[in-house]
Design an enzyme around this catalytic site. Structure first.
Site, short mmCIF file in Angstrom:
data_model
loop_
_atom_site.label_atom_id
_atom_site.label_comp_id
_atom_site.label_asym_id
_atom_site.label_seq_id
_atom_site.Cartn_x
_atom_site.Cartn_y
_atom_site.Cartn_z
N GLY A 1 -7.87 -3.04 1.20
CA GLY A 1 -8.25 -2.02 0.22
C GLY A 1 -7.45 -2.17 -1.07
O GLY A 1 -7.95 -1.91 -2.16
N GLU B 1 -1.07 -10.75 3.14
CA GLU B 1 -0.79 -9.89 4.31
C GLU B 1 -1.12 -10.63 5.60
O GLU B 1 -0.36 -10.57 6.57
CB GLU B 1 -1.62 -8.60 4.20
CG GLU B 1 -1.17 -7.69 3.08
CD GLU B 1 -2.08 -6.48 2.89
OE1 GLU B 1 -1.62 -5.53 2.25
OE2 GLU B 1 -3.22 -6.50 3.35
N ALA C 1 -3.06 -0.08 7.02
CA ALA C 1 -4.43 -0.59 7.23
C ALA C 1 -5.41 0.41 6.66
O ALA C 1 -5.07 1.58 6.44
CB ALA C 1 -4.70 -0.81 8.71
N LYS D 1 -7.25 7.01 9.66
CA LYS D 1 -7.56 5.58 9.66
C LYS D 1 -8.14 5.07 10.98
O LYS D 1 -8.62 3.94 11.05
CB LYS D 1 -6.29 4.77 9.34
CG LYS D 1 -5.61 5.13 8.02
CD LYS D 1 -6.34 4.58 6.84
CE LYS D 1 -5.64 4.80 5.50
NZ LYS D 1 -4.44 4.04 5.30
N GLY E 1 0.83 -1.22 0.00
CA GLY E 1 0.00 0.00 0.00
C GLY E 1 0.85 1.26 0.00
O GLY E 1 2.08 1.20 0.09
C1 5RP Z 1 -3.61 -3.58 1.02
C2 5RP Z 1 -3.86 -3.08 2.38
C3 5RP Z 1 -3.27 -1.77 2.76
O1 5RP Z 1 -2.49 -1.94 3.89
C4 5RP Z 1 -4.37 -0.81 3.06
O2 5RP Z 1 -5.26 -0.78 1.94
C5 5RP Z 1 -3.84 0.58 3.35
O3 5RP Z 1 -3.31 1.12 2.19
P1 5RP Z 1 -2.71 2.58 2.14
O4 5RP Z 1 -1.46 2.57 2.96
O5 5RP Z 1 -2.46 2.82 0.66
O6 5RP Z 1 -3.75 3.53 2.67
O7 5RP Z 1 -4.48 -3.71 3.20
O8 5RP Z 1 -4.28 -4.78 0.78
#
Ligand code: 5RP
Length: 220
Positions: free
Chosen positions: A96, A103, A83, A121, A31
């Protein structure tokens, strides 16, 4: 994403460096937040890394960091990931970016899980604003969707997205996640579900939460 949010992601990543030791095999998430950390990893003399997605593996390799097979590394000392949502007990919603299954595997195989988040978050209750992503075997998509409706959810097929394992994602709105552990286990019991994005069994040990006033270290 605002400039401010990007700065917070970078600040959380910078704070995470203090937990990484020379010679470590590091579990690396996926991410935009973790990408800020990956950019800093050349500063650390890692033995290698276990990647939680193909995208992360490519980024690590491009920086000259050896990507190792989790089957050969044994238990990892540390996994660092972002997350989509985190609650006060450090239960998470992840996925996401669609990498939730690997993961969760790497998180489960690590002694410590540090989660990096910006201030946007943290939530009182998971799943109210952000849907729960669920990785599903393609053939089971409609069956699983019907089971999710029975659980009170509104599954939305993530069109055009295929996971690293060749599966599909249902983003489920409206699930009652007041008890994250119970809902995680309930979702796992639906035949055809590969993995769900509630991380309660494998919640974070430490959350590094970046705010406008600096990075807070939150321990349960
Ligand atoms: C990917 C994930 C990511 O950790 C999560 O979507 C957060 O992403 P970002 O750091 O871009 O906000 O679970 O599968």
């Amino acid at each position: 994403m605002t400039d401010n949010q990007q700065q917070q992601k970078q600040a959380a990543a910078q704070a995470a460096l203090a937990y990484i030791e020379t010679g470590m095999i590091l579990g690396v998430g996926t991410g935009s937040t973790v990408n800020c950390l990956i950019d800093l990893l050349p500063q650390v003399q890692l033995k290698g890394a276990v990647a939680s997605s193909n995208v992360t593996a490519e980024k690590l390799t491009a920086l000259g960091i050896e990507v190792m097979d989790l089957n050969l590394t044994g238990t990892l000392d540390l996994y660092i990931d972002g997350a989509d949502e985190v609650d006060s007990q450090h239960n998470l919603i992840k996925g996401g970016g669609g990498a939730l299954t690997r993961e969760k595997i790497v998180a489960a195989a690590s002694r410590q899980f540090i989660c990096l988040v910006d201030a946007s978050k943290t939530v009182n209750q998971l799943g109210v604003d952000f849907p729960v992503p669920i990785e599903v075997l393609p053939q089971a998509r409609s069956y699983v969707a019907r089971q999710l409706v029975e659980l009170g959810g509104e599954p939305v097929y993530r069109e055009g997205f295929v996971t690293d394992y060749g599966n599909v994602i249902l983003d489920v709105y409206g699930l009652d996640v007041r008890d994250p552990l119970a809902m995680e286990q309930r979702l796992n019991n639906i035949v055809g579900v590969v993995c769900n994005g509630i991380f309660a069994v494998n919640r974070a040990d430490i959350v590094l939460k970046a705010t406008a006033d600096g990075v807070q270290t939150l321990r349960t």
